[in-house]
Design an enzyme around this catalytic site. Structure first.
Site, PDB file in Angstrom:
ATOM      1  N   GLU A 128      29.025 -35.691 -24.797  1.00 40.24           N
ATOM      2  CA  GLU A 128      30.163 -35.370 -25.679  1.00 40.24           C
ATOM      3  C   GLU A 128      29.781 -34.557 -26.911  1.00 40.24           C
ATOM      4  OE1 GLU A 128      32.014 -39.130 -26.491  1.00 40.24           O
ATOM      5  OE2 GLU A 128      32.201 -39.647 -24.388  1.00 40.24           O
ATOM      6  N   GLU A 152      32.869 -41.178 -15.154  1.00 38.93           N
ATOM      7  CA  GLU A 152      33.485 -42.322 -15.845  1.00 38.93           C
ATOM      8  C   GLU A 152      34.951 -42.470 -15.435  1.00 38.93           C
ATOM      9  OE1 GLU A 152      32.798 -42.157 -20.045  1.00 38.93           O
ATOM     10  OE2 GLU A 152      30.742 -41.457 -19.823  1.00 38.93           O
TER      11      GLU A 152
HETATM   12  O1  G3I Z   1      27.965 -56.154 -27.984  1.00 37.75           O
HETATM   13  C1  G3I Z   1      28.824 -56.287 -29.128  1.00 37.75           C
HETATM   14  C2  G3I Z   1      29.118 -57.759 -29.388  1.00 37.75           C
HETATM   15  O2  G3I Z   1      27.903 -58.423 -29.751  1.00 37.75           O
HETATM   16  C3  G3I Z   1      30.151 -57.887 -30.511  1.00 37.75           C
HETATM   17  O3  G3I Z   1      30.481 -59.247 -30.691  1.00 37.75           O
HETATM   18  C4  G3I Z   1      31.400 -57.096 -30.122  1.00 37.75           C
HETATM   19  C5  G3I Z   1      32.496 -57.170 -31.154  1.00 37.75           C
HETATM   20  O4  G3I Z   1      32.154 -56.335 -32.230  1.00 37.75           O
HETATM   21  O5  G3I Z   1      31.046 -55.701 -29.945  1.00 37.75           O
HETATM   22  C6  G3I Z   1      30.138 -55.550 -28.857  1.00 37.75           C
HETATM   23  O6  G3I Z   1      29.811 -54.191 -28.704  1.00 37.75           O
HETATM   24  C7  G3I Z   1      30.883 -53.422 -28.171  1.00 37.75           C
HETATM   25  C8  G3I Z   1      30.405 -52.777 -26.859  1.00 37.75           C
HETATM   26  O7  G3I Z   1      31.401 -51.890 -26.339  1.00 37.75           O
HETATM   27  C9  G3I Z   1      30.068 -53.835 -25.797  1.00 37.75           C
HETATM   28  O8  G3I Z   1      31.251 -54.526 -25.479  1.00 37.75           O
HETATM   29  C10 G3I Z   1      31.204 -52.323 -29.178  1.00 37.75           C
HETATM   30  O9  G3I Z   1      31.776 -52.925 -30.324  1.00 37.75           O
HETATM   31  C11 G3I Z   1      32.209 -51.353 -28.562  1.00 37.75           C
HETATM   32  O10 G3I Z   1      32.400 -50.236 -29.433  1.00 37.75           O
HETATM   33  C12 G3I Z   1      31.636 -50.817 -27.254  1.00 37.75           C
HETATM   34  O11 G3I Z   1      32.613 -49.962 -26.673  1.00 37.75           O
HETATM   35  C13 G3I Z   1      32.087 -49.090 -25.671  1.00 37.75           C
HETATM   36  C14 G3I Z   1      32.343 -47.651 -26.107  1.00 37.75           C
HETATM   37  O12 G3I Z   1      31.861 -46.755 -25.087  1.00 37.75           O
HETATM   38  C15 G3I Z   1      31.617 -47.358 -27.398  1.00 37.75           C
HETATM   39  O13 G3I Z   1      32.024 -46.133 -27.843  1.00 37.75           O
HETATM   40  C16 G3I Z   1      32.790 -49.354 -24.361  1.00 37.75           C
HETATM   41  O14 G3I Z   1      32.449 -50.647 -23.863  1.00 37.75           O
HETATM   42  C17 G3I Z   1      32.386 -48.304 -23.324  1.00 37.75           C
HETATM   43  O15 G3I Z   1      33.157 -48.428 -22.130  1.00 37.75           O
HETATM   44  C18 G3I Z   1      32.612 -46.902 -23.880  1.00 37.75           C
HETATM   45  O16 G3I Z   1      32.134 -45.998 -22.939  1.00 37.75           O
HETATM   46  C19 G3I Z   1      32.217 -44.610 -23.348  1.00 37.75           C
HETATM   47  C20 G3I Z   1      31.049 -43.891 -22.734  1.00 37.75           C
HETATM   48  O17 G3I Z   1      29.839 -44.492 -23.166  1.00 37.75           O
HETATM   49  C21 G3I Z   1      31.088 -42.416 -23.085  1.00 37.75           C
HETATM   50  N1  G3I Z   1      32.351 -41.818 -22.658  1.00 37.75           N
HETATM   51  C22 G3I Z   1      33.542 -42.506 -23.217  1.00 37.75           C
HETATM   52  C23 G3I Z   1      33.526 -43.977 -22.848  1.00 37.75           C
HETATM   53  C24 G3I Z   1      34.755 -44.669 -23.369  1.00 37.75           C
HETATM   54  O18 G3I Z   1      34.746 -44.655 -24.777  1.00 37.75           O
END
Ligand code: G3I
Length: 390
Positions: free
Chosen positions: A172, A285
């Site tokens: 990205e 994705e």
């Molecule tokens: O692991 C922590 C946990 O310890 C904590 O309690 C919780 C609440 O704050 O957060 C958890 O981390 C989260 C993580 O997902 C695991 O669940 C992050 O806050 C959250 O921001 C993260 O979101 C991910 C996102 O990327 C981050 O930008 C999504 O799961 C994931 O599906 C998404 O994937 C991205 C690709 O990498 C790139 N392309 C877009 C796609 C969708 O945004």
């Protein structure tokens, strides 16, 4: 009666046929108000997508398994998929939170489980503007930041050398939107990497990854690059990287779409454009929401109510989603010489980042949805109404 209802529908039980005949005539992409109808039923024992597409391209899923996944879920991964992408655990922030701290537990467990079950792994992601802690850039001039990037990539790619078949090297890097002017440029996002290293940060990232594992397939990965000014900018960027000698092998079209708003024709052309550069393409994705805006983890519905997370999707929404997935896979099959992998971004509607929008092919109870059957049907019993653009 449209042709699609004159063919046998081998993968759907009678209940679904009766239901769908009740809504025949509605345009697939324009769901109407939900009719009173019995629940949709899909044959849970039909051919798997992995088996159906084994001669075309890999079928993947994403997640930080096996930890916190049930035995049933891990059974789904084994039965239906042949490649896994770590959803979060290999991103810079989670795996390398500070310069002298690495968190390899979950990545190691994922790679080990996949090896034990003869499932490939695609690494995600080495260089990204998000989920990357500030230490990479703090008090660092260009040389220092470059060295930190090199150390990160060399350590991570080197650890899984020969075990991870490919990497999203840069994720990205192009701005969203754009216009006729930006379409003639790379229109790079003003990330910390760009500000510290300049545009060559991309070329260097690919070179560092290639040095660490010369056999790994190296991808540029992004969303929205299949259409409009962002597609044009992606072509400008990819040509520059190739001209600079970046060891880039493929382009990842993420595929975060919504039913009724998929740019099928643009996607078809974009795949051909990337192939013209000598690059392979993967859909990295894939998810197609039933309704509503794209994106939005834990999306909220109107009035703040959880976005449909409680209410099951209506039959005609599931049908429209199934048709959308079938049209997408007809495009992927058309480009089977170029497409290497199609990865769904999450195992089920319970595991999706687009929670409440029901975007995947297994429901929250790990049951195949009409979309699953339609994807297999798109190959075994192609529907001319859902064919790829000529
Ligand atoms: O692991 C922590 C946990 O310890 C904590 O309690 C919780 C609440 O704050 O957060 C958890 O981390 C989260 C993580 O997902 C695991 O669940 C992050 O806050 C959250 O921001 C993260 O979101 C991910 C996102 O990327 C981050 O930008 C999504 O799961 C994931 O599906 C998404 O994937 C991205 C690709 O990498 C790139 N392309 C877009 C796609 C969708 O945004």
């Amino acid at each position: 009666m449209t042709s699609q209802h004159q063919r046998p529908i081998p993968l759907l039980l009678t209940g679904l046929v009766v239901t769908l005949l009740g809504i025949v005539g509605t345009r697939a992409e324009e769901p109407t108000s939900p009719p009173a109808s019995e629940p949709l039923v899909v044959d849970q024992r039909g051919p798997t997508i992995k088996a159906a597409y084994k001669d075309y391209f890999l079928i993947g899923t994403a997640g930080d398994m096996p930890g916190r996944y049930s035995d049933q879920e891990m059974g789904l991964v084994k039965e239906h998929f042949n490649i896994v992408t770590p959803e979060n655990c290999m991103k810079p922030g989670p795996i390398h939170p500070s310069e002298n701290t690495w968190r390899f537990e979950r990545p190691d467990a994922l790679v080990e489980w996949c090896e034990d079950n003869n499932i490939a792994v695609h690494g995600h992601t080495l260089v990204w503007h998000a989920q990357t802690n500030d230490w990479f850039f703090r008090d660092g001039d260009k040389a220092a930041v470059t060295q930190r990037m090199k150390d990160h990539i060399s350590t991570l790619v080197g650890r899984y050398k020969g075990k991870i078949r490919g990497w999203d090297v840069v994720n990205e890097a192009i701005n969203d939107g754009g216009n006729a002017q930006t379409a003639r440029t790379e229109n790079l996002r003003s990330s910390s990497w760009l500000r510290a290293m300049g545009p060559e940060f991309l070329t260097l990232a690919f070179k560092f990854a290639h040095e660490a594992d010369p056999e790994a397939k190296l991808y540029y990965n992004d969303y929205g690059i299949e259409t409009g000014p962002k597609h044009a900018s992606s072509m400008v960027l990819l040509k520059r990287l190739i001209n600079e000698g970046a060891p880039i092998h493929g382009v990842g079209i993420q595929g975060h779409w919504s039913t009724g708003r998929i740019p099928y024709a643009a996607l078809d052309k974009a795949i051909s454009d990337y192939a013209s550069l000598g690059l392979e393409v993967s859909i990295t994705e894939l998810d197609v929401t039933i309704r509503g805006a794209s994106g939005g983890q834990f999306g909220r519905g109107f009035g703040g109510r959880r976005f449909g997370g409680d209410a099951p999707p209506a039959p005609q929404d599931l049908k429209a989603q199934a048709d959308a997935y079938a049209r997408l896979f007809s495009i992927f099959v058309k480009h089977k010489e170029v497409i290497r992998r199609v990865t769904f971004w999450g195992l089920s509607d319970r595991r999706t980042w687009r929670f409440g929008q029901h975007p995947l092919i297994f429901d929250s109870n790990n049951q195949r949805k009409p979309a699953y059957a339609a994807i297999v049907d798109a190959l075994l019993h192609p529907n001319p109404d859902l064919a790829a653009p000529r």
